[in-house]
Design a protein around this motif. Structure first.
Motif, PDB file in Angstrom:
ATOM      1  N   GLN A   1     -14.308  -4.448   4.708  1.00 23.14           N
ATOM      2  CA  GLN A   1     -15.016  -5.079   5.814  1.00 23.14           C
ATOM      3  C   GLN A   1     -14.017  -5.833   6.694  1.00 23.14           C
ATOM      4  OE1 GLN A   1     -19.054  -6.708   5.310  1.00 23.14           O
ATOM      5  NE2 GLN A   1     -18.716  -6.533   3.098  1.00 23.14           N
ATOM      6  N   GLY A   2     -14.073  -5.573   7.976  1.00 22.60           N
ATOM      7  CA  GLY A   2     -13.182  -6.237   8.913  1.00 22.60           C
ATOM      8  C   GLY A   2     -11.767  -5.712   8.940  1.00 22.60           C
ATOM      9  N   VAL A   3     -11.498  -4.640   8.175  1.00 20.78           N
ATOM     10  CA  VAL A   3     -10.149  -4.070   8.125  1.00 20.78           C
ATOM     11  C   VAL A   3      -9.925  -3.139   9.312  1.00 20.78           C
ATOM     12  CG1 VAL A   3      -8.668  -2.473   6.849  1.00 20.78           C
ATOM     13  CG2 VAL A   3      -9.897  -4.271   5.631  1.00 20.78           C
ATOM     14  N   THR A   4      -8.768  -3.235   9.932  1.00 20.78           N
ATOM     15  CA  THR A   4      -8.412  -2.336  11.032  1.00 20.78           C
ATOM     16  C   THR A   4      -7.883  -1.022  10.453  1.00 20.78           C
ATOM     17  OG1 THR A   4      -7.834  -4.188  12.465  1.00 20.78           O
ATOM     18  CG2 THR A   4      -6.973  -2.005  13.072  1.00 20.78           C
ATOM     19  N   PRO A   5      -8.523   0.110  10.755  1.00 22.30           N
ATOM     20  CA  PRO A   5      -8.071   1.381  10.178  1.00 22.30           C
ATOM     21  C   PRO A   5      -6.758   1.857  10.787  1.00 22.30           C
ATOM     22  CG  PRO A   5      -9.852   1.759  11.732  1.00 22.30           C
ATOM     23  CD  PRO A   5      -9.718   0.269  11.603  1.00 22.30           C
ATOM     24  N   VAL A   6      -6.050   2.662  10.006  1.00 22.31           N
ATOM     25  CA  VAL A   6      -4.764   3.225  10.431  1.00 22.31           C
ATOM     26  C   VAL A   6      -4.958   4.712  10.719  1.00 22.31           C
ATOM     27  CG1 VAL A   6      -2.370   3.645   9.781  1.00 22.31           C
ATOM     28  CG2 VAL A   6      -3.530   1.566   8.986  1.00 22.31           C
ATOM     29  N   THR A   7      -4.702   5.127  11.943  1.00 24.77           N
ATOM     30  CA  THR A   7      -4.812   6.541  12.307  1.00 24.77           C
ATOM     31  C   THR A   7      -3.598   7.296  11.788  1.00 24.77           C
ATOM     32  OG1 THR A   7      -6.090   6.017  14.286  1.00 24.77           O
ATOM     33  CG2 THR A   7      -5.028   8.170  14.208  1.00 24.77           C
ATOM     34  N   VAL A   8      -3.840   8.427  11.149  1.00 28.34           N
ATOM     35  CA  VAL A   8      -2.777   9.239  10.568  1.00 28.34           C
ATOM     36  C   VAL A   8      -2.774  10.599  11.256  1.00 28.34           C
ATOM     37  CG1 VAL A   8      -1.963  10.390   8.474  1.00 28.34           C
ATOM     38  CG2 VAL A   8      -2.897   8.068   8.341  1.00 28.34           C
ATOM     39  N   ARG A   9      -1.637  11.002  11.746  1.00 24.14           N
ATOM     40  CA  ARG A   9      -1.520  12.299  12.407  1.00 24.14           C
ATOM     41  C   ARG A   9      -1.809  13.424  11.408  1.00 24.14           C
ATOM     42  NH1 ARG A   9       3.902  14.951  15.270  1.00 24.14           N
ATOM     43  NH2 ARG A   9       2.822  16.778  16.157  1.00 24.14           N
ATOM     44  N   GLY A  10      -2.720  14.319  11.786  1.00 22.91           N
ATOM     45  CA  GLY A  10      -3.076  15.439  10.918  1.00 22.91           C
ATOM     46  C   GLY A  10      -4.238  15.174  10.001  1.00 22.91           C
ATOM     47  N   ALA A  11      -4.695  13.909   9.931  1.00 19.16           N
ATOM     48  CA  ALA A  11      -5.832  13.554   9.087  1.00 19.16           C
ATOM     49  C   ALA A  11      -7.100  13.530   9.927  1.00 19.16           C
ATOM     50  CB  ALA A  11      -5.606  12.205   8.427  1.00 19.16           C
ATOM     51  N   LEU A  12      -8.209  13.953   9.331  1.00 15.75           N
ATOM     52  CA  LEU A  12      -9.469  13.996  10.065  1.00 15.75           C
ATOM     53  C   LEU A  12     -10.009  12.607  10.338  1.00 15.75           C
ATOM     54  CD1 LEU A  12     -11.290  16.926   8.212  1.00 15.75           C
ATOM     55  CD2 LEU A  12     -10.274  16.976  10.494  1.00 15.75           C
ATOM     56  N   HIS A  13      -9.701  11.652   9.463  1.00 17.95           N
ATOM     57  CA  HIS A  13     -10.229  10.300   9.584  1.00 17.95           C
ATOM     58  C   HIS A  13      -9.135   9.298   9.228  1.00 17.95           C
ATOM     59  CE1 HIS A  13     -14.326  11.904   9.934  1.00 17.95           C
ATOM     60  NE2 HIS A  13     -14.001  12.733   8.959  1.00 17.95           N
ATOM     61  N   PRO A  14      -9.259   8.056   9.702  1.00 18.64           N
ATOM     62  CA  PRO A  14      -8.219   7.056   9.444  1.00 18.64           C
ATOM     63  C   PRO A  14      -8.242   6.517   8.023  1.00 18.64           C
ATOM     64  CG  PRO A  14     -10.038   6.059  10.643  1.00 18.64           C
ATOM     65  CD  PRO A  14     -10.330   7.540  10.573  1.00 18.64           C
ATOM     66  N   VAL A  15      -7.207   5.782   7.681  1.00 16.22           N
ATOM     67  CA  VAL A  15      -7.065   5.154   6.375  1.00 16.22           C
ATOM     68  C   VAL A  15      -7.360   3.659   6.499  1.00 16.22           C
ATOM     69  CG1 VAL A  15      -5.453   4.617   4.497  1.00 16.22           C
ATOM     70  CG2 VAL A  15      -5.343   6.840   5.655  1.00 16.22           C
ATOM     71  N   TYR A  16      -8.094   3.141   5.514  1.00 16.28           N
ATOM     72  CA  TYR A  16      -8.385   1.712   5.442  1.00 16.28           C
ATOM     73  C   TYR A  16      -7.634   1.129   4.251  1.00 16.28           C
ATOM     74  CZ  TYR A  16     -12.299   2.532   8.661  1.00 16.28           C
ATOM     75  OH  TYR A  16     -13.065   2.880   9.742  1.00 16.28           O
ATOM     76  N   CYS A  17      -7.016  -0.041   4.426  1.00 15.36           N
ATOM     77  CA  CYS A  17      -6.320  -0.719   3.332  1.00 15.36           C
ATOM     78  C   CYS A  17      -6.619  -2.211   3.392  1.00 15.36           C
ATOM     79  CB  CYS A  17      -4.810  -0.521   3.428  1.00 15.36           C
ATOM     80  SG  CYS A  17      -4.223   1.153   3.082  1.00 15.36           S
ATOM     81  N   ASN A  18      -6.798  -2.828   2.229  1.00 13.22           N
ATOM     82  CA  ASN A  18      -6.951  -4.278   2.194  1.00 13.22           C
ATOM     83  C   ASN A  18      -5.682  -4.918   1.637  1.00 13.22           C
ATOM     84  OD1 ASN A  18      -7.047  -4.101  -0.623  1.00 13.22           O
ATOM     85  ND2 ASN A  18      -9.262  -4.411  -0.747  1.00 13.22           N
TER      86      ASN A  18
END
Length: 319
Positions: free
Chosen positions: A41-58
């Motif tokens: 919650q409230g995490v800014t996602p990281v866009t990854v080239r070649g990935a369909l969706h971004p990555v979330y990390c806490n």
């Protein structure tokens, strides 16, 4: 003056889900939403080239993403994420998490099953059953030139997962429970439970007692445990992780959202016409069981990272 590159995110646990159809108001089929509410919650996602969706990390090193449905999409996205230098997966644990089908003789809707083996049901030779003999299975595995069609999940890690999560209270609505009573099998009529078994991957949403029996035969042919889960991504994701980081820290976690065959009184075609509706009902009703069960294991690993960082501990070593 040259700026120093940002230090890679040290991933402790990566949670891979397959789809997210949330309408923005908490409605719609979702494999990701409950994990997101727990960890990102409230995490800014990281866009990854070649990935369909971004990555979330806490800040605890728990990361996750929606990989996509089916072998190709999920594997391609997993590969893109693993190769992104902004993430350090060198000591990461992986949880492949999603909805699935199950034979009514093995589990019931809402049950959560940790994978013991991953089997690819598509790699092989097939023919129409009426073109063979009645006693033979219309399938033969490829020999000698295919990628591995079966992988074993680390038994020590499966044992830890069950130890930490077997008594998790699970959800299921009265409506879905009534639907399960249409099946005579004791497993189907039971309350949802946490268990283990083979996860069989196929790009085809197969259905019916005949294909269910064939899938069970394929699992046994490869020396795996009983087929308990039908899904569409597991072994593909694991095969992407394997050459880069091995399989010792890979887990497969699935919730049964539908049965793989009709109840008595319905033909396979009749049941398949409504199977997706039943799947959606079962999914919406019990998808949070994944997060409840898997979250216990994820939280334990991170809380005891000093031990788990070195690898899966011996029983009793981490408490």
């Amino acid at each position: 003056m040259e700026l120093m590159a940002a230090k890679p995110i040290k991933v402790k646990v990566f949670i891979a889900t397959m789809f997210e159809l949330d309408d923005g108001n908490g409605q719609g089929a979702s494999e990701f939403r409950h994990w997101q509410m727990r960890y990102w919650q409230g995490v800014t996602p990281v866009t990854v080239r070649g990935a369909l969706h971004p990555v979330y990390c806490n800040r605890d090193g728990i990361c996750g993403a929606v990989l996509g449905i089916g072998k190709v999409r999920s594997a391609a996205t997993m590969q893109a994420i693993l190769l992104d230098p902004r993430f350090d997966f060198s000591e990461a644990y992986f949880v492949i998490s999603g909805a699935a089908g199950t034979p009514p003789s093995k589990a019931t809707i809402g049950s959560v099953i940790w994978g013991t083996w991953l089997v690819d049901a598509d790699l092989g030779h097939r023919w129409a059953p009426d073109e063979g003999t009645p006693e033979e299975m219309a399938f033969l595995p490829c020999q000698g030139f295919e990628t591995t069609p079966v992988l074993q999940i680390n038994p020590a890690l499966v044992a830890w997962a069950m130890k930490l999560s077997a008594d998790t209270p699970l959800n299921r609505s009265d409506e879905v429970e009534t639907y399960c009573l249409r099946y005579p099998d004791s497993a189907a009529r039971s309350t949802p439970f946490v268990s283990t078994g083979t996860h069989v991957t196929s790009d085809c949403f197969f259905h019916g007692s005949g294909l269910s029996a064939q899938t069970q035969s394929i699992a046994r042919l490869y020396g795996a445990d009983d087929y308990v889960v039908s899904e569409m991504e597991g072994i593909a994701i694991a095969q992407v992780i394997q050459p880069l980081h091995g399989l010792e820290r890979v887990m497969s976690l699935r919730v049964a959202a539908n049965f793989d065959q009709p109840p008595p009184g319905e033909t396979t075609v009749q049941h398949l016409a409504v199977a997706l509706a039943h799947t959606t009902d079962g999914l919406a009703d019990s998808i949070d069981n994944l997060e409840k069960v898997g979250g216990r294991v994820v939280d334990f690993i991170v809380a005891h990272w000093g031990t788990w960082q070195k690898g899966v501990p011996e029983d009793g070593e981490s408490s």
